[in-house]
Design a protein around this motif. Structure first.
Motif, short mmCIF file in Angstrom:
data_model
loop_
_atom_site.label_atom_id
_atom_site.label_comp_id
_atom_site.label_asym_id
_atom_site.label_seq_id
_atom_site.Cartn_x
_atom_site.Cartn_y
_atom_site.Cartn_z
N ARG A 249 17.58 -8.21 -12.13
CA ARG A 249 16.33 -7.69 -12.68
C ARG A 249 15.72 -6.61 -11.79
O ARG A 249 14.53 -6.61 -11.47
N LEU A 250 16.55 -5.66 -11.41
CA LEU A 250 16.11 -4.57 -10.54
C LEU A 250 15.56 -3.42 -11.38
O LEU A 250 16.01 -3.18 -12.50
N GLN A 251 14.62 -2.68 -10.81
CA GLN A 251 13.95 -1.59 -11.51
C GLN A 251 14.85 -0.39 -11.75
O GLN A 251 14.71 0.30 -12.74
N SER A 252 15.77 -0.12 -10.81
CA SER A 252 16.57 1.10 -10.94
C SER A 252 18.03 0.86 -10.55
O SER A 252 18.34 -0.07 -9.80
N GLU A 253 18.87 1.73 -11.05
CA GLU A 253 20.28 1.68 -10.67
C GLU A 253 20.45 2.03 -9.19
O GLU A 253 21.29 1.47 -8.51
N ASN A 254 19.61 2.94 -8.68
CA ASN A 254 19.68 3.29 -7.26
C ASN A 254 19.42 2.07 -6.38
O ASN A 254 20.09 1.88 -5.36
N GLU A 255 18.44 1.26 -6.76
CA GLU A 255 18.15 0.05 -5.98
C GLU A 255 19.32 -0.92 -6.03
O GLU A 255 19.67 -1.54 -5.03
N ALA A 256 19.96 -1.04 -7.18
CA ALA A 256 21.13 -1.91 -7.30
C ALA A 256 22.25 -1.43 -6.37
O ALA A 256 22.87 -2.23 -5.68
N ILE A 257 22.48 -0.13 -6.34
CA ILE A 257 23.52 0.42 -5.48
C ILE A 257 23.19 0.20 -4.02
O ILE A 257 24.05 -0.21 -3.23
N ARG A 258 21.93 0.42 -3.63
CA ARG A 258 21.52 0.18 -2.23
C ARG A 258 21.75 -1.28 -1.84
O ARG A 258 22.27 -1.58 -0.76
N ARG A 259 21.38 -2.21 -2.72
CA ARG A 259 21.56 -3.63 -2.41
C ARG A 259 23.03 -4.01 -2.31
O ARG A 259 23.42 -4.77 -1.42
N LEU A 260 23.84 -3.49 -3.22
CA LEU A 260 25.27 -3.77 -3.16
C LEU A 260 25.89 -3.21 -1.88
O LEU A 260 26.75 -3.86 -1.26
N LEU A 261 25.45 -2.04 -1.46
CA LEU A 261 25.95 -1.47 -0.20
C LEU A 261 25.56 -2.35 0.99
O LEU A 261 26.38 -2.59 1.89
N GLU A 262 24.32 -2.84 1.01
CA GLU A 262 23.89 -3.71 2.10
C GLU A 262 24.71 -4.99 2.15
O GLU A 262 25.12 -5.45 3.22
N ILE A 263 24.97 -5.58 0.98
CA ILE A 263 25.77 -6.80 0.91
C ILE A 263 27.17 -6.53 1.46
O ILE A 263 27.69 -7.30 2.27
N ALA A 264 27.77 -5.43 1.04
CA ALA A 264 29.13 -5.10 1.48
C ALA A 264 29.17 -4.79 2.97
O ALA A 264 30.08 -5.24 3.69
N LEU A 265 28.20 -4.03 3.48
CA LEU A 265 28.18 -3.69 4.91
C LEU A 265 27.94 -4.92 5.77
O LEU A 265 28.56 -5.07 6.83
N ASP A 266 27.06 -5.80 5.34
CA ASP A 266 26.82 -7.04 6.08
C ASP A 266 28.08 -7.89 6.12
O ASP A 266 28.44 -8.44 7.16
N LYS A 267 28.78 -7.99 5.01
CA LYS A 267 30.00 -8.78 4.94
C LYS A 267 31.10 -8.17 5.82
O LYS A 267 31.87 -8.89 6.44
N ALA A 268 31.13 -6.84 5.89
CA ALA A 268 32.14 -6.15 6.70
C ALA A 268 31.79 -6.21 8.19
O ALA A 268 32.63 -5.87 9.03
N GLY A 269 30.56 -6.61 8.50
CA GLY A 269 30.17 -6.69 9.90
C GLY A 269 29.75 -5.36 10.48
O GLY A 269 29.66 -5.21 11.70
N ASP A 270 29.47 -4.38 9.63
CA ASP A 270 29.09 -3.06 10.11
C ASP A 270 27.59 -2.82 10.10
O ASP A 270 27.13 -1.72 10.31
#
Length: 57
Positions: free
Chosen positions: A31-52
């Motif tokens: 239930r995010l307001q924008s596609e940009n916010e979805a992309i930012r959140r997905l990037l954070e999830i991926a970077l955290d998982k990668a340990g970067d």
């Protein structure tokens, strides 16, 4: 005086149809307001998982 933006860096990426659909589905599910916010959140999830990135809260 110029107003400081929260997201000063812009990037352009090409996506497959499947990737675009998955981002759209994530946005809807979260239930995010924008596609940009979805992309930012997905990037954070991926970077955290990668340990970067900083440790997740």
């Amino acid at each position: 005086m110029a107003r400081e933006t929260a997201y000063p860096v812009k990037k352009l990426v090409n996506l497959t149809e499947e990737q675009a659909a998955r981002i759209s589905d994530f946005r809807f599910d979260q239930r995010l307001q924008s596609e940009n916010e979805a992309i930012r959140r997905l990037l954070e999830i991926a970077l955290d998982k990668a340990g970067d990135g900083p440790p997740a809260d």
